[in-house]
Design a protein around this motif. Sequence first.
Motif, PDB file in Angstrom:
ATOM      1  N   CYS A   1      67.010  53.491  57.608  1.00  0.00           N
ATOM      2  CA  CYS A   1      68.406  53.791  57.281  1.00  0.00           C
ATOM      3  C   CYS A   1      68.495  54.455  55.907  1.00  0.00           C
ATOM      4  CB  CYS A   1      69.249  52.521  57.296  1.00  0.00           C
ATOM      5  SG  CYS A   1      69.415  51.793  58.951  1.00  0.00           S
ATOM      6  N   ARG A   2      69.529  55.239  55.744  1.00  0.00           N
ATOM      7  CA  ARG A   2      69.679  55.999  54.514  1.00  0.00           C
ATOM      8  C   ARG A   2      69.968  55.080  53.321  1.00  0.00           C
ATOM      9  NH1 ARG A   2      74.384  60.518  53.345  1.00  0.00           N
ATOM     10  NH2 ARG A   2      73.683  61.140  51.268  1.00  0.00           N
ATOM     11  N   LEU A   3      69.340  55.403  52.209  1.00  0.00           N
ATOM     12  CA  LEU A   3      69.521  54.672  50.957  1.00  0.00           C
ATOM     13  C   LEU A   3      69.638  55.692  49.840  1.00  0.00           C
ATOM     14  CD1 LEU A   3      69.350  51.651  49.804  1.00  0.00           C
ATOM     15  CD2 LEU A   3      67.010  52.271  49.165  1.00  0.00           C
ATOM     16  N   SER A   4      70.651  55.554  48.993  1.00  0.00           N
ATOM     17  CA  SER A   4      70.864  56.509  47.895  1.00  0.00           C
ATOM     18  C   SER A   4      70.908  55.757  46.569  1.00  0.00           C
ATOM     19  CB  SER A   4      72.175  57.278  48.085  1.00  0.00           C
ATOM     20  OG  SER A   4      72.240  57.906  49.349  1.00  0.00           O
ATOM     21  N   LEU A   5      70.312  56.347  45.536  1.00  0.00           N
ATOM     22  CA  LEU A   5      70.318  55.748  44.205  1.00  0.00           C
ATOM     23  C   LEU A   5      70.657  56.818  43.179  1.00  0.00           C
ATOM     24  CD1 LEU A   5      69.735  53.419  42.205  1.00  0.00           C
ATOM     25  CD2 LEU A   5      67.330  54.160  42.222  1.00  0.00           C
ATOM     26  N   TYR A   6      71.646  56.514  42.338  1.00  0.00           N
ATOM     27  CA  TYR A   6      72.052  57.393  41.244  1.00  0.00           C
ATOM     28  C   TYR A   6      71.820  56.654  39.926  1.00  0.00           C
ATOM     29  CZ  TYR A   6      74.382  60.445  44.633  1.00  0.00           C
ATOM     30  OH  TYR A   6      74.654  61.300  45.671  1.00  0.00           O
ATOM     31  N   VAL A   7      71.101  57.297  39.002  1.00  0.00           N
ATOM     32  CA  VAL A   7      70.775  56.682  37.711  1.00  0.00           C
ATOM     33  C   VAL A   7      71.589  57.350  36.610  1.00  0.00           C
ATOM     34  CG1 VAL A   7      68.943  56.359  36.001  1.00  0.00           C
ATOM     35  CG2 VAL A   7      68.472  55.952  38.415  1.00  0.00           C
ATOM     36  N   SER A   8      72.154  56.530  35.728  1.00  0.00           N
ATOM     37  CA  SER A   8      72.957  57.049  34.624  1.00  0.00           C
ATOM     38  C   SER A   8      72.079  57.827  33.649  1.00  0.00           C
ATOM     39  CB  SER A   8      73.648  55.898  33.896  1.00  0.00           C
ATOM     40  OG  SER A   8      72.697  54.983  33.384  1.00  0.00           O
ATOM     41  N   ASP A   9      72.590  58.947  33.187  1.00  0.00           N
ATOM     42  CA  ASP A   9      71.861  59.806  32.248  1.00  0.00           C
ATOM     43  C   ASP A   9      72.883  60.419  31.304  1.00  0.00           C
ATOM     44  OD1 ASP A   9      69.375  61.259  31.377  1.00  0.00           O
ATOM     45  OD2 ASP A   9      70.565  62.987  32.006  1.00  0.00           O
ATOM     46  N   ASP A  10      73.024  59.825  30.109  1.00  0.00           N
ATOM     47  CA  ASP A  10      74.073  60.229  29.165  1.00  0.00           C
ATOM     48  C   ASP A  10      75.438  60.093  29.848  1.00  0.00           C
ATOM     49  OD1 ASP A  10      72.289  60.692  27.098  1.00  0.00           O
ATOM     50  OD2 ASP A  10      71.939  62.763  27.711  1.00  0.00           O
ATOM     51  N   ASN A  11      76.158  61.193  30.010  1.00  0.00           N
ATOM     52  CA  ASN A  11      77.506  61.128  30.573  1.00  0.00           C
ATOM     53  C   ASN A  11      77.567  61.570  32.034  1.00  0.00           C
ATOM     54  OD1 ASN A  11      78.718  60.239  28.140  1.00  0.00           O
ATOM     55  ND2 ASN A  11      78.666  62.343  27.355  1.00  0.00           N
TER      56      ASN A  11
ATOM     57  N   TYR B   1      75.363  61.249  36.209  1.00  0.00           N
ATOM     58  CA  TYR B   1      74.463  60.483  37.062  1.00  0.00           C
ATOM     59  C   TYR B   1      73.518  61.444  37.780  1.00  0.00           C
ATOM     60  CZ  TYR B   1      77.181  56.245  36.358  1.00  0.00           C
ATOM     61  OH  TYR B   1      77.789  55.154  35.801  1.00  0.00           O
ATOM     62  N   LEU B   2      72.263  61.026  37.895  1.00  0.00           N
ATOM     63  CA  LEU B   2      71.250  61.814  38.581  1.00  0.00           C
ATOM     64  C   LEU B   2      70.954  61.190  39.935  1.00  0.00           C
ATOM     65  CD1 LEU B   2      68.735  62.367  35.623  1.00  0.00           C
ATOM     66  CD2 LEU B   2      70.569  63.900  36.373  1.00  0.00           C
ATOM     67  N   ARG B   3      70.961  62.005  40.975  1.00  0.00           N
ATOM     68  CA  ARG B   3      70.568  61.516  42.303  1.00  0.00           C
ATOM     69  C   ARG B   3      69.043  61.482  42.351  1.00  0.00           C
ATOM     70  NH1 ARG B   3      70.990  64.279  48.170  1.00  0.00           N
ATOM     71  NH2 ARG B   3      70.595  66.137  46.915  1.00  0.00           N
TER      72      ARG B   3
ATOM     73  N   VAL C   1      48.676  57.409  46.540  1.00  0.00           N
ATOM     74  CA  VAL C   1      49.700  58.032  47.384  1.00  0.00           C
ATOM     75  C   VAL C   1      49.282  59.441  47.739  1.00  0.00           C
ATOM     76  CG1 VAL C   1      51.561  56.649  46.404  1.00  0.00           C
ATOM     77  CG2 VAL C   1      51.029  58.871  45.403  1.00  0.00           C
ATOM     78  N   SER C   2      49.767  59.919  48.871  1.00  0.00           N
ATOM     79  CA  SER C   2      49.460  61.255  49.349  1.00  0.00           C
ATOM     80  C   SER C   2      50.301  62.291  48.622  1.00  0.00           C
ATOM     81  CB  SER C   2      49.719  61.329  50.850  1.00  0.00           C
ATOM     82  OG  SER C   2      49.661  62.663  51.306  1.00  0.00           O
ATOM     83  N   GLY C   3      49.727  63.465  48.402  1.00  0.00           N
ATOM     84  CA  GLY C   3      50.420  64.513  47.662  1.00  0.00           C
ATOM     85  C   GLY C   3      51.554  65.169  48.407  1.00  0.00           C
ATOM     86  N   PHE C   4      51.553  65.107  49.733  1.00  0.00           N
ATOM     87  CA  PHE C   4      52.640  65.703  50.503  1.00  0.00           C
ATOM     88  C   PHE C   4      53.320  64.628  51.346  1.00  0.00           C
ATOM     89  CE2 PHE C   4      49.886  69.277  49.548  1.00  0.00           C
ATOM     90  CZ  PHE C   4      50.797  70.197  49.070  1.00  0.00           C
ATOM     91  N   GLY C   5      53.451  63.431  50.768  1.00  0.00           N
ATOM     92  CA  GLY C   5      54.065  62.312  51.464  1.00  0.00           C
ATOM     93  C   GLY C   5      55.566  62.326  51.329  1.00  0.00           C
ATOM     94  N   GLU C   6      56.137  61.176  51.039  1.00  0.00           N
ATOM     95  CA  GLU C   6      57.582  61.029  51.013  1.00  0.00           C
ATOM     96  C   GLU C   6      58.188  61.516  49.703  1.00  0.00           C
ATOM     97  OE1 GLU C   6      59.492  60.103  53.415  1.00  0.00           O
ATOM     98  OE2 GLU C   6      57.901  59.654  54.830  1.00  0.00           O
ATOM     99  N   GLY C   7      59.072  62.512  49.768  1.00  0.00           N
ATOM    100  CA  GLY C   7      59.856  62.879  48.614  1.00  0.00           C
ATOM    101  C   GLY C   7      60.966  61.867  48.409  1.00  0.00           C
ATOM    102  N   VAL C   8      61.396  61.694  47.186  1.00  0.00           N
ATOM    103  CA  VAL C   8      62.418  60.686  46.926  1.00  0.00           C
ATOM    104  C   VAL C   8      63.812  61.139  47.353  1.00  0.00           C
ATOM    105  CG1 VAL C   8      61.213  59.456  45.095  1.00  0.00           C
ATOM    106  CG2 VAL C   8      62.523  61.508  44.533  1.00  0.00           C
ATOM    107  N   VAL C   9      64.014  62.438  47.478  1.00  0.00           N
ATOM    108  CA  VAL C   9      65.311  62.965  47.911  1.00  0.00           C
ATOM    109  C   VAL C   9      65.090  63.926  49.076  1.00  0.00           C
ATOM    110  CG1 VAL C   9      67.340  64.323  47.270  1.00  0.00           C
ATOM    111  CG2 VAL C   9      66.335  62.734  45.622  1.00  0.00           C
TER     112      VAL C   9
END
Length: 318
Positions: A85-95, A97-99, A160-168
């Motif tokens: 299932c889809r999971l999304s995370l956004y991290v605060s960066d100054d003012n 958010y980064l996906r 980990v594999s070099g062409f495995g799972e990207g985070v986005v």
Amino acid sequence: MLAGLWLALAPASVLAQVPPPGFVWYVLDELNRASFDIEDPTNRPVPLTEPPAGVLLPVDVSRDGVADWLIRWPEDQQFCGTGGCRLSLYVSDDNRYLRVFDRQAWDPDIRTIGDEVRLEASFHHLNCLTARNVCRLAWAWDPAARSLSERPSSDGEAVVSGFGEGVVDLGEVDGRPKLPADIPAAVFDRYLAGRRACGNPDDPDAFTVSYPAVASTPDLNGDGQRDWVIEAPSACAEQAAADYGYEVWISDETDGASRAFVAAPGRWPAFQVGRAPARLLDARPCLTGEICDTVPLEWNLAARVFRPASPASLSSRP
């Protein structure tokens, strides 16, 4: 239960923070749009006006005391598939958010390991270097690279594999995977130069274009920046395969990135992530049940290339 675990990891000051309106609007828009029936617009439930409990959660992945926002999309057919299932995370960066994570995953978990918070999930065997049907992959926030970086997983996997799972999951454009926005110009130029046109034997005027695969890697030379690998494009029926297996490009302040290693055809990149910087491993592709042979490589700062690691370097560092 998982939501309770994640919330328990966040300090009270983070839990007390209210979601920015943009996150609330985004979640409501996605959920309401998922229930829309284009064939019969009247056939829909009452639109949501508040995110359901357990969907939009405050966490502190970067440990800066400012809430990061985790979106656990509902477990239904709109957000789930064979990859979880889809999971999304956004991290605060100054003012802003980064996906930093947005894809399907199985059994996601967030836990504190030492002085960092790690996000971990399970993925298909095609993305596992060792002979497993399913493997766990883990990441932690890297403030220097301003992204998630690979870490050893709780099941003991540190390669980990070099062409495995990207985070986005960036999706596709014109039938091929969309490239990250931060790809260096030199890597993008190599990506374009590496494409090849494949003719159609049934239609002399038709052809398809095969592109190399491009992936971001952990920091390999200790400069705090993520690096890149480029996989040779698929061979056409009427052409010989590319004369390389993959290339490693190291972040460079002058040109954005410079080529530091060219692998022989049929080889595959892997990375030992239980150390900093990560170690590059030149691997032979493996099928399930086989043992993957790897050649450890080390960064030569003077020559700015990777060379086979010496026995001394292998014994002196993990």
